[in-house]
Scaffold this motif. Structure first.
Motif, PDB file in Angstrom:
ATOM      1  N   MET A  85       0.791  -1.233   0.000  1.00 46.92           N
ATOM      2  CA  MET A  85       0.000   0.000   0.000  1.00 46.92           C
ATOM      3  C   MET A  85       0.824   1.283   0.000  1.00 46.92           C
ATOM      4  N   GLY A  86       2.132   1.132   0.024  1.00 46.58           N
ATOM      5  CA  GLY A  86       2.977   2.321   0.023  1.00 46.58           C
ATOM      6  C   GLY A  86       3.204   2.856   1.428  1.00 46.58           C
ATOM      7  N   GLU A  87       4.095   3.850   1.510  1.00 46.54           N
ATOM      8  CA  GLU A  87       4.402   4.454   2.808  1.00 46.54           C
ATOM      9  C   GLU A  87       3.158   5.122   3.384  1.00 46.54           C
ATOM     10  N   GLN A  88       2.925   4.943   4.666  1.00 49.13           N
ATOM     11  CA  GLN A  88       1.778   5.580   5.319  1.00 49.13           C
ATOM     12  C   GLN A  88       2.296   6.405   6.494  1.00 49.13           C
ATOM     13  N   PRO A  89       1.646   7.544   6.760  1.00 50.45           N
ATOM     14  CA  PRO A  89       2.065   8.324   7.928  1.00 50.45           C
ATOM     15  C   PRO A  89       1.844   7.526   9.214  1.00 50.45           C
ATOM     16  N   SER A  90       2.673   7.802  10.226  1.00 48.35           N
ATOM     17  CA  SER A  90       2.536   7.088  11.501  1.00 48.35           C
ATOM     18  C   SER A  90       1.229   7.484  12.193  1.00 48.35           C
ATOM     19  N   VAL A  91       0.808   6.635  13.118  1.00 50.50           N
ATOM     20  CA  VAL A  91      -0.401   6.934  13.897  1.00 50.50           C
ATOM     21  C   VAL A  91      -0.215   8.264  14.638  1.00 50.50           C
ATOM     22  N   ALA A  92       0.975   8.455  15.194  1.00 57.24           N
ATOM     23  CA  ALA A  92       1.230   9.692  15.956  1.00 57.24           C
ATOM     24  C   ALA A  92       1.070  10.918  15.062  1.00 57.24           C
ATOM     25  N   ARG A  93       1.563  10.802  13.819  1.00 58.41           N
ATOM     26  CA  ARG A  93       1.453  11.962  12.925  1.00 58.41           C
ATOM     27  C   ARG A  93       0.004  12.209  12.505  1.00 58.41           C
ATOM     28  N   GLN A  94      -0.702  11.118  12.219  1.00 60.83           N
ATOM     29  CA  GLN A  94      -2.115  11.293  11.842  1.00 60.83           C
ATOM     30  C   GLN A  94      -2.912  11.876  13.001  1.00 60.83           C
ATOM     31  N   ALA A  95      -2.574  11.435  14.220  1.00 58.79           N
ATOM     32  CA  ALA A  95      -3.266  11.970  15.399  1.00 58.79           C
ATOM     33  C   ALA A  95      -2.971  13.465  15.544  1.00 58.79           C
ATOM     34  N   ALA A  96      -1.699  13.834  15.347  1.00 52.92           N
ATOM     35  CA  ALA A  96      -1.312  15.241  15.502  1.00 52.92           C
ATOM     36  C   ALA A  96      -2.050  16.122  14.491  1.00 52.92           C
ATOM     37  N   GLU A  97      -2.290  15.574  13.315  1.00 50.09           N
ATOM     38  CA  GLU A  97      -2.977  16.362  12.277  1.00 50.09           C
ATOM     39  C   GLU A  97      -4.426  16.689  12.638  1.00 50.09           C
ATOM     40  N   VAL A  98      -4.982  15.932  13.591  1.00 48.67           N
ATOM     41  CA  VAL A  98      -6.342  16.273  14.048  1.00 48.67           C
ATOM     42  C   VAL A  98      -6.312  16.743  15.506  1.00 48.67           C
ATOM     43  N   GLY A  99      -5.121  17.126  15.965  1.00 51.64           N
ATOM     44  CA  GLY A  99      -5.000  17.781  17.272  1.00 51.64           C
ATOM     45  C   GLY A  99      -4.994  16.848  18.469  1.00 51.64           C
ATOM     46  N   ILE A 100      -4.580  15.582  18.271  1.00 48.93           N
ATOM     47  CA  ILE A 100      -4.517  14.633  19.392  1.00 48.93           C
ATOM     48  C   ILE A 100      -3.065  14.246  19.654  1.00 48.93           C
ATOM     49  N   ASN A 101      -2.670  14.305  20.928  1.00 50.21           N
ATOM     50  CA  ASN A 101      -1.266  14.033  21.262  1.00 50.21           C
ATOM     51  C   ASN A 101      -1.021  12.624  21.764  1.00 50.21           C
ATOM     52  N   ALA A 102      -2.049  11.989  22.323  1.00 47.07           N
ATOM     53  CA  ALA A 102      -1.840  10.674  22.934  1.00 47.07           C
ATOM     54  C   ALA A 102      -2.321   9.565  22.006  1.00 47.07           C
ATOM     55  N   THR A 103      -1.447   8.595  21.736  1.00 48.92           N
ATOM     56  CA  THR A 103      -1.849   7.451  20.906  1.00 48.92           C
ATOM     57  C   THR A 103      -1.419   6.152  21.578  1.00 48.92           C
ATOM     58  N   LEU A 104      -2.139   5.089  21.261  1.00 49.49           N
ATOM     59  CA  LEU A 104      -1.796   3.749  21.741  1.00 49.49           C
ATOM     60  C   LEU A 104      -2.033   2.762  20.602  1.00 49.49           C
ATOM     61  N   ALA A 105      -1.387   1.593  20.672  1.00 45.73           N
ATOM     62  CA  ALA A 105      -1.619   0.562  19.656  1.00 45.73           C
ATOM     63  C   ALA A 105      -3.063   0.078  19.746  1.00 45.73           C
ATOM     64  N   TYR A 106      -3.622  -0.301  18.603  1.00 53.56           N
ATOM     65  CA  TYR A 106      -5.030  -0.722  18.580  1.00 53.56           C
ATOM     66  C   TYR A 106      -5.252  -1.921  19.498  1.00 53.56           C
ATOM     67  N   SER A 107      -4.225  -2.783  19.601  1.00 55.81           N
ATOM     68  CA  SER A 107      -4.376  -3.990  20.429  1.00 55.81           C
ATOM     69  C   SER A 107      -4.567  -3.666  21.916  1.00 55.81           C
ATOM     70  N   GLU A 108      -4.267  -2.431  22.315  1.00 53.62           N
ATOM     71  CA  GLU A 108      -4.432  -2.020  23.716  1.00 53.62           C
ATOM     72  C   GLU A 108      -5.868  -1.626  24.048  1.00 53.62           C
ATOM     73  N   LEU A 109      -6.679  -1.425  23.001  1.00 55.88           N
ATOM     74  CA  LEU A 109      -8.011  -0.846  23.202  1.00 55.88           C
ATOM     75  C   LEU A 109      -8.887  -1.679  24.139  1.00 55.88           C
ATOM     76  N   GLY A 110      -8.927  -3.013  23.887  1.00 61.14           N
ATOM     77  CA  GLY A 110      -9.780  -3.892  24.702  1.00 61.14           C
ATOM     78  C   GLY A 110      -9.438  -3.790  26.179  1.00 61.14           C
ATOM     79  N   ASN A 111      -8.137  -3.866  26.489  1.00 62.98           N
ATOM     80  CA  ASN A 111      -7.688  -3.779  27.884  1.00 62.98           C
ATOM     81  C   ASN A 111      -8.045  -2.440  28.508  1.00 62.98           C
TER      82      ASN A 111
END
Ligand SMILES: [Mn+2]
Length: 473
Positions: A85-111
């Motif tokens: 699929m080609g290079e993709q921006p990191s989760v942290a960068r995508q979050a920053a673009e919508v004004g969010i500073n805190a990110t976690l891996a999706y696998s952490e969501l359930g816990n």
């Protein structure tokens, strides 16, 4: 995507409406059609997009309404993803673009969610509509997937409706661009509506126009010479002189904002006398109910402005009889106009319908009617400046409905069934525009699309420019 300030402001407004618990906003997953890896065109969930902007699957946004914290869950791409699929921006960068500073891996969501629930925190979420997501949410929330929808948060639904029902200038300009694409779709359909063509040739062409402007159609194109069927998706008929083509179609932009427009076109470019009579009634219902649209009035009143014009008009051509107000009060017009005047429009073509039509189209004061036909009115509530909705009256001659009502001896005082019998081969006519409620009244959105008999006939008599599929904004 808009600037990050837009998303920050939207989330801040939501936090003002919600003062306890945690909001859970999952992105839409991919959906497969004939085998797992063959997926439909990806469509983000409109509510996730509204608050979090990102247009990819595999994300979930959380807002803690007590601490104000915001968190985005998502997985960074690995080398296999990058190869395909080609290079993709990191989760942290995508979050920053919508004004969010805190990110976690999706696998952490359930816990994360089970921990919050153990602490007694309430998890608010909107009703899911994709089964894959229901199963996944059920797993996280500790309940069977089929029970997740019933546990959706009423306070969150109400807060989201309150925010999203009022469109700001940015949103209105997106909807107008989507109407401009619909202008090209509909004027092209008018020019193509010549005897001998197959419906699918026109349907495919106008769908291509939406795609050429960056988005799909906002709902599957409704295009048929059998316009009496309200949502007709069969496109295999050959157009013949003397028929009319109903085209109900709109575009969705990359921002997900959409348009929803209907026009009815005489095949070959000229309405006959009978068609013109009925067309003028629908046009008057559309234009007069638009004219009556203003903040402070319930939209149900506009519906009945249209219903009365339809009943009065049908009386003038001998299809209805008796006192118009009595006929409308009894619901006799619903034989010909068996649906509502319109619905809210936004990122979803039936905006927010998934939150429950009664939460979106009605309020404490305006309740849904249980009368046949009027019950389908998706929007009845009091109008406010900034609301956008469709205005789409129609007159249809549905043979099965005519037979049913006649056999049941319904509305015998108001319907001239003998005359109506002669219209069983007529089809249907619908005219639809997208309307903004303004402080002063209203505004029809977007580039005006031919609508009067003279305008439609003039455009339908032109030849199509085969190169023009793009470039309306
Ligand atoms: Mn519509």
């Amino acid at each position: 995507m808009f600037t990050k300030e837009v998303y920050v402001e939207r989330r801040n407004k939501l936090k003002k409406e919600m003062n306890s618990g945690i909001g859970l906003f999952p992105a839409n997953p991919d959906a497969s059609f004939n085998y797992p890896a063959n997926i439909y065109h990806y469509r983000q969930d409109s509510h996730f997009s509204y608050f979090f902007g990102i247009n990819h699957p595999g994300f979930c946004g959380l807002i803690d309404f007590e601490s104000g914290e915001e968190l985005l869950f998502g997985n960074d791409y690995d080398i296999d993803d990058i190869i395909w699929m080609g290079e993709q921006p990191s989760v942290a960068r995508q979050a920053a673009e919508v004004g969010i500073n805190a990110t976690l891996a999706y696998s952490e969501l359930g816990n994360w969610i089970s921990k919050a629930m153990q602490q007694g925190r309430v998890i608010h979420y909107l009703p899911p509509y994709r089964s894959k997501l229901m199963i996944e949410m059920g797993r996280m929330l500790g309940m069977p997937g089929h029970e997740v929808k019933a546990g959706a948060s009423i306070p969150l639904i109400k807060a989201v409706v309150k925010l999203k029902e009022i469109k700001d200038d940015l949103e209105i300009s997106e909807i107008e661009k989507a109407v401009d694409v619909a202008w090209l779709m509909h004027t092209t359909a008018m020019k193509m509506a010549k005897p001998g063509l197959i419906e699918q040739e026109i349907a495919g062409t106008i769908e291509g126009i939406a795609l050429a402007h960056g988005g799909p159609v906002s709902f599957p194109v409704i295009l048929s010479i059998n316009g009496q069927t309200l949502h007709n998706h069969y496109h295999g008929n050959v157009l013949t002189e003397g028929r009319m083509l109903v085209v109900d179609a709109g575009a969705e932009l990359p921002s997900l904002y959409s348009s929803d427009i209907t026009r009815t076109i005489p095949v070959g470019g000229k309405f006959n006398a009978r068609q013109k009579d009925i067309y003028e009634i629908v046009l008057k219902a559309n234009m007069e109910s638009i004219k009556a649209t203003a903040p402070g009035l319930p939209y149900r009143d506009m519906h009945f402005v249209a219903a009365r014009i339809i009943a009065e008009g049908l009386k003038s051509v001998g299809l209805m009889k008796g006192n118009t107000d009595d006929a409308v009060a009894a619901g006799a017009h619903t034989l010909f106009f068996p649906h509502g005047l319109g619905h809210m429009l936004g990122m979803d073509v039936h905006d927010m319908e998934g939150l429950g039509e009664n939460h979106v189209g009605y309020d404490e004061e305006t309740k849904r009617s249980d009368q046949f036909g009027t019950a389908y009115l998706r929007m009845g509530k009091r109008l406010k400046a900034g609301m956008v909705m469709t205005n789409e009256p129609g007159i249809y001659f549905i043979p099965a409905l005519i037979d049913k009502f006649r056999n049941e001896k319904k509305f015998m005082d108001f319907v001239n069934y003998d005359k109506v019998e002669q219209f069983k081969d007529f089809g249907g006519i619908r005219i639809e525009d997208d309307i903004l409620v303004t402080e002063q009244g209203h505004r029809i959105l977007g580039r005006p699309i031919p609508k009067t008999v003279a305008e439609v006939e003039a455009t339908a008599s032109e030849q199509r420019d085969w190169l023009k599929i793009k470039g309306v904004y």
